[in-house]
Scaffold this motif. Sequence first.
Motif, short mmCIF file in Angstrom:
data_model
loop_
_atom_site.label_atom_id
_atom_site.label_comp_id
_atom_site.label_asym_id
_atom_site.label_seq_id
_atom_site.Cartn_x
_atom_site.Cartn_y
_atom_site.Cartn_z
N UNK A 34 -25.54 -3.61 -52.95
CA UNK A 34 -24.59 -3.35 -51.88
C UNK A 34 -24.58 -1.90 -51.45
N UNK A 35 -23.99 -1.63 -50.29
CA UNK A 35 -23.91 -0.28 -49.77
C UNK A 35 -22.87 0.54 -50.52
N UNK A 36 -23.21 1.79 -50.76
CA UNK A 36 -22.31 2.74 -51.41
C UNK A 36 -22.57 4.11 -50.79
N UNK A 37 -21.52 4.70 -50.26
CA UNK A 37 -21.62 5.99 -49.58
C UNK A 37 -22.69 5.96 -48.49
N UNK A 38 -22.74 4.84 -47.76
CA UNK A 38 -23.59 4.76 -46.58
C UNK A 38 -25.03 4.37 -46.82
N UNK A 39 -25.39 4.06 -48.07
CA UNK A 39 -26.77 3.66 -48.32
C UNK A 39 -26.82 2.58 -49.40
N UNK A 40 -27.90 1.81 -49.37
CA UNK A 40 -28.09 0.72 -50.32
C UNK A 40 -29.45 0.86 -50.99
N UNK A 41 -29.49 0.57 -52.29
CA UNK A 41 -30.76 0.59 -53.03
C UNK A 41 -31.50 -0.72 -52.82
N UNK A 42 -32.78 -0.63 -52.46
CA UNK A 42 -33.60 -1.82 -52.24
C UNK A 42 -34.95 -1.62 -52.92
N UNK A 43 -35.71 -2.72 -53.00
CA UNK A 43 -37.04 -2.65 -53.60
C UNK A 43 -37.99 -3.56 -52.83
N UNK A 44 -39.19 -3.05 -52.55
CA UNK A 44 -40.23 -3.81 -51.88
C UNK A 44 -41.55 -3.56 -52.59
N UNK A 45 -42.18 -4.63 -53.07
CA UNK A 45 -43.48 -4.51 -53.77
C UNK A 45 -43.44 -3.47 -54.88
N UNK A 46 -42.35 -3.46 -55.63
CA UNK A 46 -42.22 -2.54 -56.76
C UNK A 46 -41.76 -1.15 -56.40
N UNK A 47 -41.66 -0.84 -55.12
CA UNK A 47 -41.22 0.48 -54.68
C UNK A 47 -39.71 0.45 -54.42
N UNK A 48 -39.00 1.37 -55.06
CA UNK A 48 -37.54 1.45 -54.94
C UNK A 48 -37.16 2.60 -54.01
N UNK A 49 -36.24 2.34 -53.11
CA UNK A 49 -35.80 3.38 -52.18
C UNK A 49 -34.43 3.00 -51.62
N UNK A 50 -33.86 3.89 -50.80
CA UNK A 50 -32.55 3.66 -50.20
C UNK A 50 -32.70 3.45 -48.69
N UNK A 51 -31.81 2.62 -48.16
CA UNK A 51 -31.78 2.43 -46.70
C UNK A 51 -30.36 2.67 -46.19
N UNK A 52 -30.27 3.00 -44.88
CA UNK A 52 -28.97 3.08 -44.26
C UNK A 52 -28.64 1.74 -43.59
N UNK A 53 -27.54 1.67 -42.87
CA UNK A 53 -27.11 0.40 -42.30
C UNK A 53 -28.01 -0.09 -41.16
N UNK A 54 -28.90 0.78 -40.71
CA UNK A 54 -29.87 0.38 -39.70
C UNK A 54 -31.20 -0.06 -40.32
N UNK A 55 -31.26 -0.02 -41.66
CA UNK A 55 -32.50 -0.38 -42.34
C UNK A 55 -33.50 0.75 -42.45
N UNK A 56 -33.08 1.96 -42.04
CA UNK A 56 -33.96 3.12 -42.10
C UNK A 56 -33.94 3.72 -43.50
N UNK A 57 -35.10 4.11 -44.00
CA UNK A 57 -35.18 4.73 -45.32
C UNK A 57 -34.50 6.10 -45.31
N UNK A 58 -33.69 6.34 -46.33
CA UNK A 58 -32.99 7.61 -46.46
C UNK A 58 -33.10 8.09 -47.90
N UNK A 59 -32.83 9.35 -48.09
CA UNK A 59 -32.83 9.93 -49.44
C UNK A 59 -31.50 9.70 -50.14
#
Length: 275
Positions: A250-275
């Motif tokens: 789920x989203x926390x402080x404007x970003x959500x943790x996701x994983x694709x093909x073993x790569x973990x990263x954060x996205x914003x509510x538009x689906x854009x990758x963020x730090x």
Amino acid sequence: MSKYGLKDKDNKVVVPAKYDAINWKENVNLYVVQLNYKSGLIDATGKEILAINYKFIGDFSEGLAVLRTSNYKDGFIDQTGKIVIPMNFVDASNFNGGLARVAVEVPQGYSTVKRYGFIDKTGSFVIPAKFEFVGLFSEGLASVYGDSKWGYIDKTGNLVIPYTAYQKAQDFYQGLAVVMNNDKYGFINTQGKLVIPMKYDYANSFRKGLAAVNIGASPAFSGLPQGGKYGFIDTTGKTVLNFNYDKANGFFKGKAAVEVNGRKFYIDKNGQEVK
């Protein structure tokens, strides 16, 4: 085995390294210390607040913390280490809004069973211990379980959403709660109406207007269902971010943790990758 103590900001040892573990309780500036698999409390000077003689000491919430004995009896202590609610329970959770979920054993036939209710800070039952299980209060409601059905009560103990044959019923967030039946997940509102159909193979609660849901996962006896893809829906059930993720939180402080093909990263509510 390593031993732990405390130093001050000037690097001076104020508590010798004699404990097996030390955990800081930030909101009360106390430390849970462990020695020989038993826990106690000290302050920042090393003064013993509670003897090292207990199985578990929880986080302080509303001035009280769960204390568990070695024979798994629960009560509550205050910040001075005083037991203010006796060890009369076989399970207990933190206080929230002046109430704490607790369980007692009651006779049933030749044995006993566990029954849940809620107490106030005097240790008195506000909601009797008559439920097979209860959730925690969220947005004024708590889920209750009995006879293979789930309902919801308010803080007076009144059943405000009737018992329904759900497999699972979770806490309310943003006016919606996850429910499950026949291994499919959907959402009900605070009137108990199913407003987002049970068509998902897993669902997280709503956070900041969005919920991570899964399509294609295989049911799991315990833990998270495996496989499938995650996307995000809004509170109307509309898909906002497509089902492109192997894992998603789920989203926390404007970003959500996701994983694709073993790569973990954060996205914003538009689906854009963020730090």
